[in-house]
Design a protein around this motif. Structure first.
Motif, PDB file in Angstrom:
ATOM      1  N   THR A 191       0.832  -1.205   0.000  1.00  0.00           N
ATOM      2  CA  THR A 191       0.000   0.000   0.000  1.00  0.00           C
ATOM      3  C   THR A 191       0.870   1.259   0.000  1.00  0.00           C
ATOM      4  O   THR A 191       2.071   1.197   0.286  1.00  0.00           O
ATOM      5  N   GLN A 192       0.220   2.389  -0.283  1.00  0.00           N
ATOM      6  CA  GLN A 192       0.921   3.685  -0.213  1.00  0.00           C
ATOM      7  C   GLN A 192       1.459   3.919   1.205  1.00  0.00           C
ATOM      8  O   GLN A 192       2.557   4.437   1.372  1.00  0.00           O
TER       9      GLN A 192
ATOM     10  N   ARG B 104       5.295   4.734   2.215  1.00  0.00           N
ATOM     11  CA  ARG B 104       5.719   5.932   2.951  1.00  0.00           C
ATOM     12  C   ARG B 104       6.463   5.579   4.236  1.00  0.00           C
ATOM     13  O   ARG B 104       7.197   6.411   4.766  1.00  0.00           O
TER      14      ARG B 104
ATOM     15  N   GLN C 171       5.763  11.850   0.479  1.00  0.00           N
ATOM     16  CA  GLN C 171       4.519  11.977  -0.265  1.00  0.00           C
ATOM     17  C   GLN C 171       4.758  12.217  -1.754  1.00  0.00           C
ATOM     18  O   GLN C 171       4.079  11.632  -2.595  1.00  0.00           O
ATOM     19  N   ALA C 172       5.719  13.063  -2.095  1.00  0.00           N
ATOM     20  CA  ALA C 172       5.971  13.388  -3.507  1.00  0.00           C
ATOM     21  C   ALA C 172       6.387  12.149  -4.298  1.00  0.00           C
ATOM     22  O   ALA C 172       5.878  11.913  -5.402  1.00  0.00           O
ATOM     23  N   ARG C 173       7.291  11.348  -3.746  1.00  0.00           N
ATOM     24  CA  ARG C 173       7.708  10.116  -4.436  1.00  0.00           C
ATOM     25  C   ARG C 173       6.546   9.139  -4.556  1.00  0.00           C
ATOM     26  O   ARG C 173       6.388   8.472  -5.574  1.00  0.00           O
ATOM     27  N   CYS C 174       5.761   9.053  -3.492  1.00  0.00           N
ATOM     28  CA  CYS C 174       4.602   8.154  -3.534  1.00  0.00           C
ATOM     29  C   CYS C 174       3.637   8.571  -4.626  1.00  0.00           C
ATOM     30  O   CYS C 174       3.128   7.725  -5.363  1.00  0.00           O
ATOM     31  N   GLU C 175       3.381   9.868  -4.728  1.00  0.00           N
ATOM     32  CA  GLU C 175       2.447  10.351  -5.742  1.00  0.00           C
ATOM     33  C   GLU C 175       2.997  10.152  -7.147  1.00  0.00           C
ATOM     34  O   GLU C 175       2.269   9.793  -8.057  1.00  0.00           O
ATOM     35  N   ARG C 176       4.299  10.399  -7.321  1.00  0.00           N
ATOM     36  CA  ARG C 176       4.893  10.331  -8.652  1.00  0.00           C
ATOM     37  C   ARG C 176       5.123   8.899  -9.117  1.00  0.00           C
ATOM     38  O   ARG C 176       4.867   8.561 -10.264  1.00  0.00           O
ATOM     39  N   TYR C 177       5.636   8.047  -8.222  1.00  0.00           N
ATOM     40  CA  TYR C 177       6.071   6.710  -8.642  1.00  0.00           C
ATOM     41  C   TYR C 177       5.367   5.563  -7.931  1.00  0.00           C
ATOM     42  O   TYR C 177       5.464   4.418  -8.371  1.00  0.00           O
ATOM     43  N   GLY C 178       4.709   5.846  -6.839  1.00  0.00           N
ATOM     44  CA  GLY C 178       4.180   4.800  -5.966  1.00  0.00           C
ATOM     45  C   GLY C 178       3.322   3.763  -6.644  1.00  0.00           C
ATOM     46  O   GLY C 178       3.555   2.561  -6.496  1.00  0.00           O
ATOM     47  N   GLU C 179       2.324   4.202  -7.376  1.00  0.00           N
ATOM     48  CA  GLU C 179       1.377   3.240  -7.936  1.00  0.00           C
ATOM     49  C   GLU C 179       2.040   2.284  -8.920  1.00  0.00           C
ATOM     50  O   GLU C 179       1.721   1.098  -8.946  1.00  0.00           O
TER      51      GLU C 179
END
Length: 179
Positions: A130-131, A135, A142-150
């Motif tokens: 999960t996100q 994290r 948060q920025a890395r999760c939003e950009r590459y996470g999924e």
């Protein structure tokens, strides 16, 4: 490819890397291996647009002990993820590295700016799903999760189906078990 300079101060050293834009693989591997084994303080990068000779030029400032062995190598033993991870986990780790490389190339950034090797290994050993799991890894915000996470989570879910539980303590995934 790369050149090292003598110590530039107490415990500080610099290494320079030339990463050709057209075929970065060899220099990229050398850079990633270096970053894995050293405690990096700063990375200054500049893209030099020179037609077919365009390249990234990087100056890496890192801590170095007096005997020439990096502090990271001395304290961590120089991580070789082939030795630290179980074979199946190393296969997943390798797939994550391929995804990281592809995303970095698409965005014209060095792969370690997407995620570090240590962060990729943590994704595998912690069975990130999960996100929130993502994290929880040191240095992943948060920025890395939003950009590459999924993209990484989708790959992990596909490669590690049904692995919603953490690895057992003392398993061969335990990095503290190697010498």
């Amino acid at each position: 490819m790369a050149a090292a300079t003598p110590d530039a101060g107490e415990g500080m050293a610099y290494r320079f890397f030339y990463v050709p834009a057209r075929s970065p693989e060899r220099a990229e591997t050398e850079l990633n291996d270096f970053l894995l084994r050293h405690r990096v303080q700063t990375v200054d990068r500049q893209f030099v647009a020179a037609g077919e000779h365009s390249a990234w030029c990087l100056c890496v400032a890192y801590d170095e002990t007096r005997d020439g062995e990096s502090r990271a190598r001395r304290t961590k033993g120089g991580i070789d993820y082939r030795e630290v991870l179980a074979a199946a986990d190393f296969d997943v780790y390798s797939e994550l590295r391929r995804l990281r490389k592809r995303l970095a190339e698409e965005q014209a950034v060095p792969p370690y700016t997407v995620f570090s090797n240590e962060q990729l290994a943590a994704m595998v050993t912690r069975r990130v799903r999960t996100q929130a799991d993502l994290r929880a890894i040191d240095g992943v915000g948060q920025a890395r999760c939003e950009r590459y996470g999924e993209a990484f989570l989708e790959l992990l879910r596909g490669l590690q189906p049904g692995t919603d539980k953490a690895p057992e303590a003392g398993s061969e995934n335990d990095p503290g078990s190697s010498a």
